[in-house]
Design a protein around this motif. Structure first.
Motif, PDB file in Angstrom:
ATOM      1  N   VAL A   1       0.855  -1.195   0.000  1.00 48.20           N
ATOM      2  CA  VAL A   1       0.000   0.000   0.000  1.00 48.20           C
ATOM      3  C   VAL A   1       0.885   1.237   0.000  1.00 48.20           C
ATOM      4  O   VAL A   1       1.574   1.528   0.975  1.00 48.20           O
ATOM      5  CB  VAL A   1      -0.935  -0.016   1.231  1.00 48.20           C
TER       6      VAL A   1
ATOM      7  N   LYS B   1       0.311   4.754  -0.640  1.00 50.98           N
ATOM      8  CA  LYS B   1      -0.016   6.061  -0.051  1.00 50.98           C
ATOM      9  C   LYS B   1       1.060   7.103  -0.367  1.00 50.98           C
ATOM     10  O   LYS B   1       1.302   7.344  -1.534  1.00 50.98           O
ATOM     11  CB  LYS B   1      -0.314   5.913   1.429  1.00 50.98           C
TER      12      LYS B   1
ATOM     13  N   SER C   1      -5.338   4.065  -1.716  1.00 50.83           N
ATOM     14  CA  SER C   1      -6.655   4.353  -1.169  1.00 50.83           C
ATOM     15  C   SER C   1      -7.290   5.577  -1.814  1.00 50.83           C
ATOM     16  O   SER C   1      -8.460   5.841  -1.609  1.00 50.83           O
ATOM     17  CB  SER C   1      -6.577   4.531   0.353  1.00 50.83           C
TER      18      SER C   1
ATOM     19  N   ILE D   1      -8.171   0.349  -2.856  1.00 50.67           N
ATOM     20  CA  ILE D   1      -8.570  -0.204  -1.563  1.00 50.67           C
ATOM     21  C   ILE D   1      -9.338   0.785  -0.697  1.00 50.67           C
ATOM     22  O   ILE D   1      -9.850   0.414   0.347  1.00 50.67           O
ATOM     23  CB  ILE D   1      -7.336  -0.710  -0.765  1.00 50.67           C
TER      24      ILE D   1
ATOM     25  N   MET E   1     -13.838  -8.002   1.372  1.00 53.52           N
ATOM     26  CA  MET E   1     -12.776  -7.218   2.008  1.00 53.52           C
ATOM     27  C   MET E   1     -13.290  -6.656   3.321  1.00 53.52           C
ATOM     28  O   MET E   1     -14.480  -6.345   3.442  1.00 53.52           O
ATOM     29  CB  MET E   1     -12.381  -6.084   1.063  1.00 53.52           C
TER      30      MET E   1
ATOM     31  N   MET F   1     -11.889  -4.211   7.043  1.00 55.35           N
ATOM     32  CA  MET F   1     -10.887  -3.591   7.898  1.00 55.35           C
ATOM     33  C   MET F   1     -11.318  -3.827   9.341  1.00 55.35           C
ATOM     34  O   MET F   1     -12.452  -3.540   9.692  1.00 55.35           O
ATOM     35  CB  MET F   1     -10.830  -2.085   7.649  1.00 55.35           C
TER      36      MET F   1
ATOM     37  N   MET G   1      -3.666  -5.664   7.769  1.00 56.95           N
ATOM     38  CA  MET G   1      -2.780  -4.552   7.446  1.00 56.95           C
ATOM     39  C   MET G   1      -1.494  -4.767   8.250  1.00 56.95           C
ATOM     40  O   MET G   1      -1.289  -5.834   8.807  1.00 56.95           O
ATOM     41  CB  MET G   1      -3.459  -3.228   7.800  1.00 56.95           C
ATOM     42  N   SER G   2      -0.638  -3.752   8.295  1.00 54.33           N
ATOM     43  CA  SER G   2       0.660  -3.948   8.954  1.00 54.33           C
ATOM     44  C   SER G   2       0.535  -4.541  10.358  1.00 54.33           C
ATOM     45  O   SER G   2       1.311  -5.393  10.755  1.00 54.33           O
ATOM     46  CB  SER G   2       1.415  -2.620   9.039  1.00 54.33           C
TER      47      SER G   2
ATOM     48  N   ARG H   1      -3.023  -6.268   2.873  1.00 53.92           N
ATOM     49  CA  ARG H   1      -2.725  -4.907   2.392  1.00 53.92           C
ATOM     50  C   ARG H   1      -1.782  -4.239   3.377  1.00 53.92           C
ATOM     51  O   ARG H   1      -2.190  -3.816   4.450  1.00 53.92           O
ATOM     52  CB  ARG H   1      -4.031  -4.108   2.276  1.00 53.92           C
ATOM     53  N   VAL H   2      -0.506  -4.156   3.013  1.00 53.65           N
ATOM     54  CA  VAL H   2       0.510  -3.731   3.974  1.00 53.65           C
ATOM     55  C   VAL H   2       1.206  -2.453   3.502  1.00 53.65           C
ATOM     56  O   VAL H   2       1.762  -2.421   2.405  1.00 53.65           O
ATOM     57  CB  VAL H   2       1.537  -4.872   4.183  1.00 53.65           C
ATOM     58  N   GLY H   3       1.147  -1.419   4.327  1.00 54.81           N
ATOM     59  CA  GLY H   3       1.819  -0.158   4.007  1.00 54.81           C
ATOM     60  C   GLY H   3       3.004   0.097   4.925  1.00 54.81           C
ATOM     61  O   GLY H   3       4.163  -0.066   4.553  1.00 54.81           O
ATOM     62  N   THR H   4       2.710   0.490   6.169  1.00 56.60           N
ATOM     63  CA  THR H   4       3.731   0.912   7.124  1.00 56.60           C
ATOM     64  C   THR H   4       4.872  -0.102   7.299  1.00 56.60           C
ATOM     65  O   THR H   4       6.034   0.288   7.372  1.00 56.60           O
ATOM     66  CB  THR H   4       3.064   1.164   8.493  1.00 56.60           C
TER      67      THR H   4
ATOM     68  N   ARG I   1       3.872   6.753   8.010  1.00 54.50           N
ATOM     69  CA  ARG I   1       3.469   7.827   7.091  1.00 54.50           C
ATOM     70  C   ARG I   1       3.491   9.167   7.817  1.00 54.50           C
ATOM     71  O   ARG I   1       3.402   9.236   9.028  1.00 54.50           O
ATOM     72  CB  ARG I   1       2.043   7.581   6.587  1.00 54.50           C
TER      73      ARG I   1
END
Ligand SMILES: *Cc1c(COP(=O)(O)O)cnc(C)c1O
Length: 256
Positions: A35, A37, A58, A98, A182, A184, A225-226, A241-244, A250
């Motif tokens: 992810v 961002k 997103s 997402i 999906m 969250m 997620m993370s 769905r992995v960002g951090t 962020r």
């Protein structure tokens, strides 16, 4: 090559493999979506150079903007072959939408997006269906239905009870393929707190499969997620769905 992103990618992949091993699953059945961002384009390129293909955004504007930047960079690589003696084929990022999607943004992302994870109303599904016809897309648009399993009022997503009726209605739209669900989980410092939401999504998924509300293409569960992707995998996630955990913390986002 950005070394930090390489380490992060390998660590996340190792954690995915460990979570799969705990429950006897094959890691090949879990797609890691990076992810992006506010991640820098060069960092995204580093991931692509490590053969990473799946990316999530997103915000629709960011998705199309980043895709254009990356494709342009790839194109330069083709035009200047001498500068990059890289024999590997050029890969195109696969984009996952997402986040919340407004109907007036649908047309812009359809030519670029691989999966839309955040469909939570008939009006949005109808807009996607109509826009796909107008654009003359060759393939059906792959979507997931977003479910509010935590039942927090401020959360996006369908109420649990609205899911099956919506899936039945979307079945009649010819240009859309419902590929899964999906969710969250509620934000929490303890990943175990997400297990209930994830288990619930998995049950809904099994129920819809069992009642043949959907076809063979219905095979994805996007959750984790993370903070909680390992728990999500234990509960059956096929997409995390992995960002951090990949890109680092962020910049703080303004409160909306
Ligand atoms: C930002 C975002 C993620 C990734 O969150 P991290 O905690 O950074 O891994 C996953 N899913 C959605 C819908 C998001 O908006």
């Amino acid at each position: 090559m950005n070394e930090r992103i390489k380490e992060n990618l390998y660590r996340v992949k190792a954690n995915i493999a460990e979570a799969c091993a705990r429950v006897g699953r094959n890691p090949a059945n879990v797609t890691l979506i990076a992810v992006t961002k506010d991640a820098e384009p060069t960092v995204i390129r580093s991931l692509m150079d490590l053969d990473h293909e799946h990316f999530g955004e997103s915000k629709p504007q960011e998705l199309t903007r980043r895709n254009a930047l990356i494709c342009e960079a790839m194109q330069r690589r083709i035009e200047l072959p001498g500068l990059m003696a890289d024999p590997r084929p050029v890969i195109r990022p696969k984009w996952h939408m997402i986040g919340h999607l407004q109907r007036n943004k649908v047309k812009a992302i359809l030519p670029v997006v691989d999966y839309i994870h955040s469909v939570d109303s008939l009006r949005l599904a109808e807009e996607i269906n109509t826009a796909a016809a107008r654009l003359g897309l060759e393939k059906k648009v792959k979507i997931l239905l977003q479910v509010n399993t935590s039942e927090e009022p401020q959360k996006q997503g369908l109420a649990v009870g609205a899911l099956i009726p919506l899936a039945e209605q979307i079945k009649t739209l010819p240009n859309i393929q419902v590929c899964g669900l999906m969710t969250m989980a509620a934000l929490s410092d303890n990943p175990e707190n997400s297990r209930f939401c994830f288990g619930r999504l998995r049950e809904l998924f099994e129920e819809m499969k069992g009642e043949r509300i959907t076809g063979p293409e219905f095979r994805h569960i996007s959750m984790g997620m993370s903070q909680d992707y390992q728990v999500a995998i234990e509960e059956g996630a096929t997409m995390v769905r992995v960002g951090t955990a990949l890109f680092g913390e962020r910049k703080p986002q303004p409160e909306i």
